[in-house]
Design a protein around this motif. Structure first.
Motif, short mmCIF file in Angstrom:
data_model
loop_
_atom_site.label_atom_id
_atom_site.label_comp_id
_atom_site.label_asym_id
_atom_site.label_seq_id
_atom_site.Cartn_x
_atom_site.Cartn_y
_atom_site.Cartn_z
N GLY A 164 47.42 114.21 49.61
CA GLY A 164 48.59 115.01 49.27
C GLY A 164 49.75 114.75 50.22
N ARG A 165 49.42 114.68 51.50
CA ARG A 165 50.47 114.40 52.49
C ARG A 165 51.03 112.99 52.30
N ALA A 166 50.15 112.02 52.08
CA ALA A 166 50.58 110.63 51.94
C ALA A 166 51.46 110.43 50.71
N LEU A 167 51.24 111.24 49.67
CA LEU A 167 52.00 111.10 48.42
C LEU A 167 53.26 111.97 48.42
N GLY A 168 53.55 112.63 49.53
CA GLY A 168 54.75 113.44 49.62
C GLY A 168 54.64 114.77 48.91
N ASP A 171 49.91 118.88 52.14
CA ASP A 171 48.46 118.88 52.26
C ASP A 171 47.76 119.58 51.09
N ASP A 172 48.41 120.58 50.51
CA ASP A 172 47.81 121.32 49.40
C ASP A 172 48.34 120.86 48.04
N GLY A 173 48.98 119.70 48.01
CA GLY A 173 49.64 119.26 46.80
C GLY A 173 48.72 118.93 45.63
N LEU A 174 47.43 118.67 45.92
CA LEU A 174 46.48 118.35 44.84
C LEU A 174 45.48 119.47 44.59
N VAL A 175 45.71 120.63 45.20
CA VAL A 175 44.77 121.75 45.04
C VAL A 175 44.67 122.18 43.58
N SER A 176 45.77 122.15 42.85
CA SER A 176 45.76 122.65 41.46
C SER A 176 44.87 121.82 40.55
N VAL A 177 44.52 120.60 40.94
CA VAL A 177 43.64 119.78 40.10
C VAL A 177 42.27 119.59 40.73
N THR A 178 42.01 120.30 41.85
CA THR A 178 40.71 120.13 42.53
C THR A 178 40.05 121.44 42.95
N ASP A 179 40.61 122.60 42.58
CA ASP A 179 40.06 123.85 43.10
C ASP A 179 38.78 124.30 42.42
N HIS A 180 38.34 123.65 41.34
CA HIS A 180 36.98 123.79 40.82
C HIS A 180 36.47 122.41 40.39
N SER A 181 36.61 121.48 41.32
CA SER A 181 36.32 120.08 41.05
C SER A 181 34.88 119.87 40.59
N LEU A 182 34.74 119.01 39.62
CA LEU A 182 33.43 118.59 39.13
C LEU A 182 32.93 117.48 40.05
N ASP A 183 32.03 117.81 40.98
CA ASP A 183 31.56 116.86 41.98
C ASP A 183 30.10 116.51 41.73
N VAL A 184 29.75 115.27 42.02
CA VAL A 184 28.38 114.78 41.84
C VAL A 184 27.98 113.97 43.05
N LEU A 185 26.78 114.21 43.55
CA LEU A 185 26.17 113.36 44.58
C LEU A 185 25.09 112.53 43.92
N PRO A 297 50.81 110.86 35.37
CA PRO A 297 51.44 110.42 36.61
C PRO A 297 52.19 111.54 37.33
N LEU A 298 52.01 111.59 38.64
CA LEU A 298 52.70 112.55 39.48
C LEU A 298 54.20 112.30 39.46
N SER A 299 54.97 113.35 39.69
CA SER A 299 56.43 113.22 39.64
C SER A 299 56.95 112.24 40.68
N THR A 300 56.22 112.09 41.79
CA THR A 300 56.66 111.17 42.84
C THR A 300 56.32 109.71 42.51
N CYS A 301 55.64 109.48 41.40
CA CYS A 301 55.17 108.12 41.07
C CYS A 301 55.76 107.58 39.77
N VAL A 302 56.73 108.28 39.19
CA VAL A 302 57.44 107.79 38.01
C VAL A 302 58.93 107.94 38.23
N GLY A 303 59.70 107.24 37.43
CA GLY A 303 61.15 107.32 37.55
C GLY A 303 61.78 106.12 36.90
#
Length: 344
Positions: A164-168, A171-185, A297-303
């Motif tokens: 999130g920080r690297a993409l501008g 740090d919490d910029g991706l929380v809305s798409v990961t707060d009930h993430s489907l994770d697998v080990l 695509p994130l808003s910071t990655c299109v234009g």
């Protein structure tokens, strides 16, 4: 033609585990991750904070399970639509997740993942967030594997903060798409009948593929096998550095970044030392995002001059198409851009 040297950087993420770390140190980590994400899509992560004792207990538990008789292990097999339980050797072909036909892969595996019960306030699909099953024949398996699931998941979530920080986005910029993430080990054993086994043409431990979700946190033996596709179509061997975890990006994150970041093609060749087939173990924690999140695509990655390269799709739709390929051999028609990296 001069092909650039292939390099997977080692990055210390300790600043994101230290509440007293200066912001400039976190910015420096984010810059290193951004550079790796744009150039190779893989990185060696140190400073992750997982105790060696957690890994030792986890490895012992998985060894004990994979040492069980094949009939016993088969009792823990789930339907292909449920990403839990045991997968016997030669029952998957990862290349089919890219829409490609290949020989069946050699590995066997055992999967656990996020359960719907962890989010009682949400109505989550039971097939995707399925209950875990635990082998009764291995005492302490659930505790040891659960501890590793929690530890690797913490590293994955730290990486998402860094992303999130690297993409501008903050740090919490991706929380809305990961707060009930489907994770697998996925615990993986490259099970071979004997060192003298004759392989089918083009048969490998695990076929060429890109990972499906946001980020993968990988522990692996220091044994040859893992190979990453670099420029010029060359496969480069990769082994984890002592104490490091390998981290790579998945297709969902590549699509969110409009391919500014890379979901790198990789495979596991039949592991050999001195030309002889040898055992190999690994464990991949897949942090895949919320099942209902839309990958666009994130808003910071299109234009201007940077149009969206993918049609929007939910994480659930994306993952089901990938898994139908690898597990049921229903060739995935939606992975043309990923597959093109392999066949060009």
């Amino acid at each position: 033609m001069n092909i650039p040297e292939f390099d997977i950087p080692t990055i210390d993420i300790g600043a994101f585990n230290d509440p007293e770390a200066a912001e400039r140190h976190r910015d420096a980590v984010a810059a290193q991750v951004d550079r790796a994400a744009r150039t190779v899509g893989f990185m060696q992560i140190v400073g992750h904070g997982i105790p060696a004792s957690t890994l030792h207990a986890f490895a012992a538990a998985t060894d004990a399970f994979f040492a069980l008789d094949s009939v016993v292990k088969a009792a823990y097999r789930c339907p292909p639509s449920v990403n839990r339980g045991y997968t016997p050797p030669k029952s998957e072909a990862l290349a089919a997740s890219l829409g490609l036909v290949s020989a069946a892969d050699l590995f066997e595996a055992f999967n656990i993942g996020t359960e719907a019960a962890e989010y009682p306030a949400l109505t989550l699909p039971a097939t995707d967030y399925a209950p875990n099953i635990w082998p009764a024949e291995v005492p302490g398996f659930a505790a040891a594997v659960g501890d590793w699931f929690a530890a690797a998941g913490s590293v994955a979530r730290t990486m998402v903060r860094i992303f999130g920080r690297a993409l501008g986005l903050g740090d919490d910029g991706l929380v809305s798409v990961t707060d009930h993430s489907l994770d697998v080990l996925r615990m993986i054993n490259y099970r071979l009948p004997s060192p003298e086994t004759v392989l089918e043409p083009d048969q490998v431990g695990m076929g060429a593929h890109t990972d499906y979700g946001i980020v993968t946190v990988l522990w692996a033996d220091a044994v040859p096998g893992l190979e990453v596709l670099g420029d010029g179509g060359r496969w480069h061997p990769v082994q984890p550095a002592p104490g490091a975890l390998l981290v790579n990006l998945g297709d969902a994150l590549a699509r969110w970044t409009n391919d500014e970041w890379i979901s790198t093609m990789h495979r596991v060749a039949a592991p050999r030392i001195g030309g002889v087939l040898v055992p190999r173990r690994s464990a991949a924690y897949f942090h895949d995002g919320n099942i209902d999140a839309v990958i666009a695509p994130l808003s910071t990655c299109v234009g201007p001059g940077r149009p969206a390269r993918y049609e929007p799709v939910t994480v659930g739709e994306h993952l089901r198409a990938k898994l139908a390929g690898s597990r049921s051999r229903v060739l995935n028609p939606g992975a043309e851009r990923e597959a093109a990296r392999l066949v060009r």
